[in-house]
Design an enzyme around this catalytic site. Structure first.
Site, short mmCIF file in Angstrom:
data_model
loop_
_atom_site.label_atom_id
_atom_site.label_comp_id
_atom_site.label_asym_id
_atom_site.label_seq_id
_atom_site.Cartn_x
_atom_site.Cartn_y
_atom_site.Cartn_z
N ASP A 15 -37.19 20.50 -46.74
CA ASP A 15 -37.95 21.34 -47.67
C ASP A 15 -38.47 22.54 -46.90
O ASP A 15 -38.55 22.53 -45.67
CB ASP A 15 -39.13 20.56 -48.28
N SER A 16 -38.90 23.55 -47.66
CA SER A 16 -39.52 24.71 -47.02
C SER A 16 -40.93 24.36 -46.53
O SER A 16 -41.46 25.08 -45.69
CB SER A 16 -39.58 25.87 -48.02
N CYS A 79 -35.97 20.69 -52.10
CA CYS A 79 -36.57 21.99 -52.39
C CYS A 79 -35.75 22.60 -53.51
O CYS A 79 -34.52 22.78 -53.37
CB CYS A 79 -36.50 22.87 -51.13
N GLU A 158 -50.19 23.92 -51.16
CA GLU A 158 -50.09 23.89 -49.69
C GLU A 158 -51.48 23.93 -49.04
O GLU A 158 -51.67 23.41 -47.95
CB GLU A 158 -49.26 25.08 -49.19
N CYS A 214 -40.13 22.51 -58.99
CA CYS A 214 -40.53 22.82 -57.62
C CYS A 214 -41.11 21.53 -57.06
O CYS A 214 -41.89 20.85 -57.73
CB CYS A 214 -41.57 23.93 -57.61
N HIS A 216 -43.27 20.97 -55.01
CA HIS A 216 -44.72 20.95 -54.80
C HIS A 216 -45.48 20.51 -56.05
O HIS A 216 -46.61 20.03 -55.96
CB HIS A 216 -45.22 22.34 -54.40
N1 DGL Z 1 -40.42 23.55 -52.16
C1 DGL Z 1 -40.06 24.76 -52.86
C2 DGL Z 1 -39.36 24.40 -54.17
O1 DGL Z 1 -39.19 23.25 -54.51
C3 DGL Z 1 -41.22 25.66 -53.14
C4 DGL Z 1 -41.93 26.23 -51.94
C5 DGL Z 1 -41.45 27.58 -51.49
O2 DGL Z 1 -41.56 28.57 -52.25
O3 DGL Z 1 -40.95 27.64 -50.39
O4 DGL Z 1 -38.93 25.30 -54.86
#
Ligand code: DGL
Length: 299
Positions: A15-16, A79, A158, A214, A216
């Site tokens: 993930d990011s 992600c 976050e 997303c 998150h």
């Molecule tokens: N984890 C990313 C997603 O599911 C969102 C976070 C980011 O923008 O890097 O899209």
């Protein structure tokens, strides 16, 4: 004859940031026999406001790290942004023998199974919405999808401005700072959800499902649930992606149950502060996140 030793398959999860830990939680629940290496590219978050080219470059670097340095035999792209814009680039960056599982198709499939009206709402990052990956995946399944970018939600999650869904947060709730933070988050979510529902109404849609596009956003599920009618179901692609991994594992004849004595082996990597990763990651994963290793993926 002596039994062959149990060799757990290695699954790389990317993930990011921390959000993908909600997907890892679902993977562990369905496939505890695997061992997992998770990387959060926290130094370069957010991906959701970046271009396809940059997202593809970053995601490919993480994918190569998981396969070449951690021995991942399967990749789960936890992600939505990387799944929407970089799945091809990731598959090209690793050997073709490594299955790459994204979260968009499983999410759209879960929406298909849940929706009776065939109208679904999707909230996601800017980049995911602009890619229209969800709209396309939904359309391919006979669904009409209305997508909305919610760029303020990732930073709020976050920063931990959410009540933990998995741990007893009564301590945090007692502090007025935490209560104020959660109220701000609820206000932001309310504005996005109201705008989205107004747009759906203007288009004469009758949505009965809301896809959390997303990784998150599952942390915001309790807030979102309080803002939508009970007729709208919340779809989280984590469980659907985990199901897809299980299909791959059973196809490859990996044992589906680990020996009772072995717990799931987890390794964590981050490209920025390991202290923050350990502190916030535990909320997302629902268990302690320890021994996070710092890695440098280059530029
Ligand atoms: N984890 C990313 C997603 O599911 C969102 C976070 C980011 O923008 O890097 O899209």
């Amino acid at each position: 004859m002596a039994q062959a030793p149990f060799i757990p398959p290695t699954v790389g999860v990317f993930d990011s940031g921390f959000g993908g830990l909600t997907v890892l939680r679902a993977l562990i629940a369905l496939a505890p026999q695997a061992q997992y290496a998770f990387i959060g590219d926290t130094a370069r978050l957010p991906y959701g406001s970046k271009s396809r080219r940059t997202i593809a470059r970053y995601a490919a670097q993480s994918a190569r790290f998981l396969v070449e340095e951690q021995g991942a035999e399967y990749l789960v792209i936890a992600c939505n942004t990387a799944s929407a814009l970089a799945l091809d680039a990731i598959q090209e960056a690793v050997p073709s023998s490594v299955p790459v599982i994204g979260v968009i198709e499983p999410g759209a499939e879960a929406a298909r199974q849940a929706s009776a009206t065939r109208d679904v709402l999707v909230i996601a990052t800017d980049a995911t919405v602009q890619s229209h990956a969800y709209a396309a995946a939904c359309q391919a399944r006979g669904l009409r999808a209305l997508e909305k970018a919610c760029p303020l939600l990732v930073p709020l999650v976050e920063e931990g401005w959410v009540a933990s869904p998995v741990t007893n947060d009564s301590m945090a709730l007692q502090t007025s700072a935490a209560t104020k933070q959660q109220a701000v988050t609820a206000d932001v979510v309310r504005i996005y959800v109201e705008e989205l529902r107004a747009d759906a109404h203007a288009m004469s849609m009758e949505p009965d499902s809301l896809v959390l596009g997303c990784t998150h956003y599952p942390l915001l599920k309790p807030v979102i649930e309080g803002l939508i009618p009970p007729t709208i179901k919340i779809i989280d692609s984590a469980a659907a992606a985990a199901n897809e991994l299980v299909m791959h594992l059973s196809r490859d004849r990996h044992a589906l149950a680990a020996p009772a004595s072995s717990g799931t082996r987890l390794c964590f990597f981050a490209t920025d502060s390991v202290e923050k990763f350990e502190r916030l990651g535990s909320r997302f994963l629902g268990r302690q996140v320890n021994n996070v290793q710092l890695v440098d993926l280059g530029g």
